[in-house]
Design a protein around this motif. Sequence first.
Motif, short mmCIF file in Angstrom:
data_model
loop_
_atom_site.label_atom_id
_atom_site.label_comp_id
_atom_site.label_asym_id
_atom_site.label_seq_id
_atom_site.Cartn_x
_atom_site.Cartn_y
_atom_site.Cartn_z
N PRO A 18 6.71 -45.56 -50.20
CA PRO A 18 7.36 -46.03 -48.97
C PRO A 18 6.72 -45.48 -47.70
O PRO A 18 6.63 -46.18 -46.70
CB PRO A 18 8.80 -45.52 -49.11
CG PRO A 18 9.02 -45.41 -50.59
CD PRO A 18 7.69 -45.04 -51.18
N GLY A 19 6.28 -44.23 -47.76
CA GLY A 19 5.69 -43.61 -46.57
C GLY A 19 4.53 -44.42 -46.00
O GLY A 19 4.35 -44.52 -44.79
N LEU B 187 6.07 -47.68 -44.37
CA LEU B 187 6.88 -47.35 -43.19
C LEU B 187 6.00 -46.87 -42.06
O LEU B 187 6.23 -47.17 -40.89
CB LEU B 187 7.94 -46.31 -43.57
CG LEU B 187 9.00 -46.86 -44.54
CD1 LEU B 187 9.84 -45.73 -45.11
CD2 LEU B 187 9.88 -47.90 -43.86
N ARG B 188 4.96 -46.12 -42.41
CA ARG B 188 4.05 -45.66 -41.37
C ARG B 188 3.36 -46.85 -40.70
O ARG B 188 3.17 -46.87 -39.49
CB ARG B 188 3.03 -44.69 -41.97
CG ARG B 188 1.99 -44.17 -41.00
CD ARG B 188 2.60 -43.37 -39.87
NE ARG B 188 3.29 -42.19 -40.34
CZ ARG B 188 2.76 -40.97 -40.36
NH1 ARG B 188 1.55 -40.78 -39.91
NH2 ARG B 188 3.47 -39.96 -40.79
N PHE C 126 4.55 -49.84 -40.31
CA PHE C 126 5.51 -50.45 -39.38
C PHE C 126 5.70 -49.57 -38.15
O PHE C 126 5.79 -50.05 -37.02
CB PHE C 126 6.87 -50.68 -40.05
CG PHE C 126 6.90 -51.92 -40.92
CD1 PHE C 126 6.59 -53.16 -40.38
CD2 PHE C 126 7.24 -51.85 -42.26
CE1 PHE C 126 6.61 -54.31 -41.15
CE2 PHE C 126 7.27 -52.99 -43.05
CZ PHE C 126 6.96 -54.23 -42.50
N GLU C 127 5.77 -48.28 -38.38
CA GLU C 127 5.96 -47.36 -37.26
C GLU C 127 4.83 -47.50 -36.25
O GLU C 127 5.04 -47.44 -35.04
CB GLU C 127 6.03 -45.91 -37.77
CG GLU C 127 6.32 -44.92 -36.68
CD GLU C 127 6.07 -43.48 -37.10
OE1 GLU C 127 5.92 -43.22 -38.32
OE2 GLU C 127 6.00 -42.62 -36.21
N LYS C 128 3.64 -47.70 -36.77
CA LYS C 128 2.47 -47.80 -35.89
C LYS C 128 2.31 -49.20 -35.31
O LYS C 128 1.32 -49.49 -34.67
CB LYS C 128 1.21 -47.40 -36.65
CG LYS C 128 1.19 -45.95 -37.09
CD LYS C 128 1.04 -45.03 -35.89
CE LYS C 128 1.34 -43.59 -36.29
NZ LYS C 128 1.74 -42.79 -35.13
N VAL D 143 15.19 -49.61 -46.92
CA VAL D 143 15.14 -48.87 -45.66
C VAL D 143 14.76 -49.80 -44.51
O VAL D 143 15.33 -49.72 -43.42
CB VAL D 143 14.16 -47.68 -45.78
CG1 VAL D 143 13.93 -47.03 -44.44
CG2 VAL D 143 14.70 -46.66 -46.78
N LEU E 120 16.83 -50.42 -41.03
CA LEU E 120 16.24 -50.20 -39.72
C LEU E 120 16.36 -51.43 -38.83
O LEU E 120 16.16 -51.35 -37.63
CB LEU E 120 14.76 -49.83 -39.86
CG LEU E 120 14.46 -48.39 -40.24
CD1 LEU E 120 13.00 -48.24 -40.64
CD2 LEU E 120 14.80 -47.44 -39.09
N GLY E 121 16.66 -52.57 -39.46
CA GLY E 121 16.84 -53.78 -38.67
C GLY E 121 15.57 -54.59 -38.50
O GLY E 121 15.51 -55.47 -37.65
N LEU E 122 14.56 -54.29 -39.29
CA LEU E 122 13.36 -55.13 -39.26
C LEU E 122 13.60 -56.34 -40.16
O LEU E 122 14.24 -56.21 -41.20
CB LEU E 122 12.15 -54.35 -39.78
CG LEU E 122 11.48 -53.39 -38.82
CD1 LEU E 122 10.45 -52.55 -39.58
CD2 LEU E 122 10.81 -54.13 -37.68
N PRO F 250 9.40 -55.75 -33.37
CA PRO F 250 10.07 -55.05 -32.26
C PRO F 250 9.55 -53.62 -32.11
O PRO F 250 9.74 -53.01 -31.07
CB PRO F 250 11.55 -55.07 -32.65
CG PRO F 250 11.58 -55.45 -34.09
CD PRO F 250 10.34 -56.20 -34.39
N LEU F 251 8.90 -53.10 -33.13
CA LEU F 251 8.39 -51.74 -33.04
C LEU F 251 6.96 -51.70 -32.51
O LEU F 251 6.39 -50.64 -32.35
CB LEU F 251 8.43 -51.07 -34.42
CG LEU F 251 9.83 -50.79 -34.97
CD1 LEU F 251 9.74 -50.41 -36.44
CD2 LEU F 251 10.51 -49.69 -34.18
N ALA G 55 7.75 -40.45 -45.43
CA ALA G 55 8.55 -41.66 -45.25
C ALA G 55 9.79 -41.38 -44.41
O ALA G 55 10.13 -42.14 -43.50
CB ALA G 55 8.97 -42.22 -46.62
N GLN H 211 17.54 -53.30 -33.75
CA GLN H 211 18.98 -53.15 -33.93
C GLN H 211 19.20 -52.82 -35.40
O GLN H 211 19.02 -53.67 -36.26
CB GLN H 211 19.70 -54.45 -33.53
CG GLN H 211 21.20 -54.42 -33.80
CD GLN H 211 21.91 -53.31 -33.03
OE1 GLN H 211 21.84 -53.25 -31.82
NE2 GLN H 211 22.59 -52.42 -33.76
N TYR I 3 21.04 -44.28 -45.21
CA TYR I 3 19.59 -44.26 -45.44
C TYR I 3 19.26 -43.48 -46.71
O TYR I 3 18.41 -43.87 -47.49
CB TYR I 3 18.87 -43.63 -44.25
CG TYR I 3 18.72 -44.58 -43.08
CD1 TYR I 3 17.62 -45.41 -42.99
CD2 TYR I 3 19.71 -44.67 -42.11
CE1 TYR I 3 17.48 -46.30 -41.93
CE2 TYR I 3 19.59 -45.55 -41.04
CZ TYR I 3 18.46 -46.36 -40.96
OH TYR I 3 18.33 -47.24 -39.92
#
Lengths: 145, 427
Positions: free
Chosen positions: A48-49, A52-53, A55-57, A91, A95-97, A133-134, B111, B125, B190
């Motif tokens: 997942p990391g 998720l990373r 998406f974070e970026k 997750v 987070l709403g993605l 949105p991120l 993560a 949201q 979460y």
Amino acid sequence: MSTWDPNIVVFACNWCSYAGADTAGVARLQHQPHFRMIRVMCSGRIQPGFVLRAFEKGADGVLVSGCHFGDCHYVFGNERAVEQFEKTRNVVRLLGLEEGRLRLEWISAAEGKRFAEVIDEFTDQVRALGPSPLAGERAGAAAHA
Amino acid sequence: MLDLTQTAKETRAWACYDCGKCTATCPVARAGAPYSPRRHVLATNRHPPQELAHDGSLASCLTCRLCDARCPAQVAYTDLVRRLRELAHRARSEQAGPAGELEPECPHGGALQSVMRMMGKRSTQQSRLAWLARAEPPSPVRGSAGKRSDFAAVNPPPTPSLEAKGAGSGELKTEPERGQVFYWTGCTMYYDAFFPELDLATLRGTRAAVALMNALGITPIVSPNERCCGHDLLWNGDRENFERLARQNVRLVADSGAELLVTSCAECLRTWKLDYVPFFAGRPPRMVHLTEFLTENLAALTLKPDGQRRVTFQDPCRLGRHLGLYEPPRQVLAALPGVELVEMRRHGPAAICCAGGTWSNCDRFAKQVQVERLREARATGATVLVTACPKCQIHFRCAMNDPKLGGDIEIELRDIAELVADAVRAS
Ligand code: SF4
Ligand code: SF4
Ligand code: SF4
Ligand code: FES
């Protein structure tokens, strides 16, 4: 919006899906180019990391790919990949993605055509969703404001 | 750049006289880890910061505060290690360049830190309140190929009596935005989603807490816009992203008009009460742990025995040594008919923590601390290990997943709110 192209991250295992991309290239198949590919030894490595990373970026979409069941070079790596993918999706949902930004596909080394199709389809799907949105300034958050 | 001279002053590192009590006390060091808080204290006084910035063993500390209590010179090691981690974090970020942060020690590949940082960005949201609508916490989603270990197959997790009795299946009444009482849920949804393999149900504690408030005639605010409190980022040394979360959370609660903030999470409470202080603009709400809130309201609850149960209590390090709250959970347990509390050998100020260590490090030494602690819990003869922090549940549950030891260290884990909710339901 008409000129906007998504920024997609594709994780591909060394033995099948990455080779599938190669096959597509060797056969000179056309597909959309708006992705960066990250090769890993096996889809079981894609925890997942990683996703998720991405998406974070600011990735607008993430495609996780590996060998078909039974084909994994490490026998059950892709079964692990499914577990990891489910966690990630849980997750991402919280987070709403949009879930459409995340996808899991099995692509074999021989399936160059399938690789091109999956890429085109996923790119269109993410394009329809618009910038993540991120993604912040890069993609012009106005589209989602 | 962190000023080590100043840091030495503020944490009293300068006062260290090298007695070694901190290392001798430290559960991680005692488990055999190549780790020494004493060395970090001395290095703060002695070395150029670069060496400390690249000392990977900074991540080993559980920040449990056990050593602080034993230090004859009142050195605040836990505060010191947090500052040194900020130093290390900056060094890592510089090394990583614009690509971002590195968390080489996180047992979950960074993560969880990613999730926390994403919550800090304002643009999505979240959809974190599905559990309010659902009768039960979401059942763990398993990968299609997900196979349980043999141990888990023959040792199904204890049936939580809360759900078995249909508790928590009642409608929960909450307000999304404004009200008198803010129930701060923390990130239980979460964690339950991220750890399907642990059969976690930290959301049961969350639901029970809301149900208890409802039973007291209170409709708390449960906000869809709550964000991670930033506790773990702060303790990982990532002050920038912590502050982003802190500012948004403080504003959210200020705008709600709440005068009381109640939380079941010991980490959230510590963060609100101690680390958010610089961010409050006006008068902050009163901030209490659910167990404090319950002790104040016990008289208004009708409690009946829900069978006879022998339980033991895990003092969360944040609740106990960080905030000094040892009594409220014990008062709550004492008020429950049919519940007998048997203390572990090391409890209260001497309690050993769950060794989760803010997702900064998890290795065989941390595991050993957990295994020992679970053995200690079982040695009391209790059948239930009660906690007052969802994180304890996560890390202990994980330790119990050990296929070689499972049978020896398995014990039912419950949030204290669940026990109270059981007693209310029994009446
Ligand atoms: S216990 Fe206190 S005085 Fe003793 S070595 Fe540790 S920090 Fe120094
Ligand atoms: S805070 Fe806890 S884990 Fe960290 S050095 Fe002190 S006793 Fe050890
Ligand atoms: S004990 Fe906690 S930090 Fe360590 S692996 Fe398990 S869940 Fe992760
Ligand atoms: S090697 Fe392709 S999925 Fe394991």
